[in-house]
Design a protein around this motif. Sequence first.
Motif, PDB file in Angstrom:
ATOM      1  N   ARG A  78      14.013   8.511  19.401  1.00  0.00           N
ATOM      2  CA  ARG A  78      13.846   8.673  20.844  1.00  0.00           C
ATOM      3  C   ARG A  78      15.075   8.287  21.646  1.00  0.00           C
ATOM      4  N   VAL A  79      15.943   7.477  21.091  1.00  0.00           N
ATOM      5  CA  VAL A  79      17.099   6.982  21.849  1.00  0.00           C
ATOM      6  C   VAL A  79      18.356   7.096  21.000  1.00  0.00           C
ATOM      7  N   ILE A  94      23.990   8.069  26.736  1.00  0.00           N
ATOM      8  CA  ILE A  94      22.663   7.685  26.243  1.00  0.00           C
ATOM      9  C   ILE A  94      21.763   8.895  26.408  1.00  0.00           C
ATOM     10  N   ALA A  96      17.870   9.920  25.913  1.00  0.00           N
ATOM     11  CA  ALA A  96      16.563   9.299  25.706  1.00  0.00           C
ATOM     12  C   ALA A  96      15.454  10.323  25.898  1.00  0.00           C
ATOM     13  N   TYR A  97      14.438  10.198  25.074  1.00  0.00           N
ATOM     14  CA  TYR A  97      13.243  11.033  25.164  1.00  0.00           C
ATOM     15  C   TYR A  97      12.068  10.077  25.328  1.00  0.00           C
ATOM     16  N   ALA A  98      11.638   9.898  26.571  1.00  0.00           N
ATOM     17  CA  ALA A  98      10.600   8.922  26.889  1.00  0.00           C
ATOM     18  C   ALA A  98       9.238   9.371  26.372  1.00  0.00           C
ATOM     19  N   PHE A 111       9.963   1.960  23.099  1.00  0.00           N
ATOM     20  CA  PHE A 111      10.952   2.834  23.736  1.00  0.00           C
ATOM     21  C   PHE A 111      11.864   2.036  24.669  1.00  0.00           C
ATOM     22  N   GLN A 114      14.297  -0.091  22.781  1.00  0.00           N
ATOM     23  CA  GLN A 114      15.381   0.731  22.229  1.00  0.00           C
ATOM     24  C   GLN A 114      16.340   1.171  23.331  1.00  0.00           C
ATOM     25  N   LEU A 115      15.830   1.484  24.505  1.00  0.00           N
ATOM     26  CA  LEU A 115      16.677   1.847  25.629  1.00  0.00           C
ATOM     27  C   LEU A 115      17.542   0.658  26.034  1.00  0.00           C
TER      28      LEU A 115
END
Length: 125
Positions: A78-79, A94, A96-98, A111, A114-115
Amino acid sequence: MQNEAKKTKPEQRQLENLKQEFQILGLDILGVCETRWTGNGRFTSDDIIMLYSGGQDHSNGGGIILKQDTAKSLISDRVMAIKLRATPVDMNIIQAYAPASASTNDEINTFYEQLGQAMTICKST
């Protein structure tokens, strides 16, 4: 993160040609189209990393080639965070796929952790 993928001989030849051009031109990052590779994955070959995405058949497809010392971090599915040495200033990217609103609190918290890791990587030198 995907496991290291094994490529067929024609795909391996394509990769070797790409690596050679990448090194001749002295690049740190290169976007490629029409790889015609299936699936998604990641290669580490010599001093480069190749991230690629393709369909189920041998059409279309694309990827990014990076020097290993250019790509600082690929965090999760996801990140992704990378630091690029550039002129006049370095760049941080960066991606990111929330998680969707229907996701569990654990998935959402993971998530954001990781962000936060990605942002920490981008702040470091």
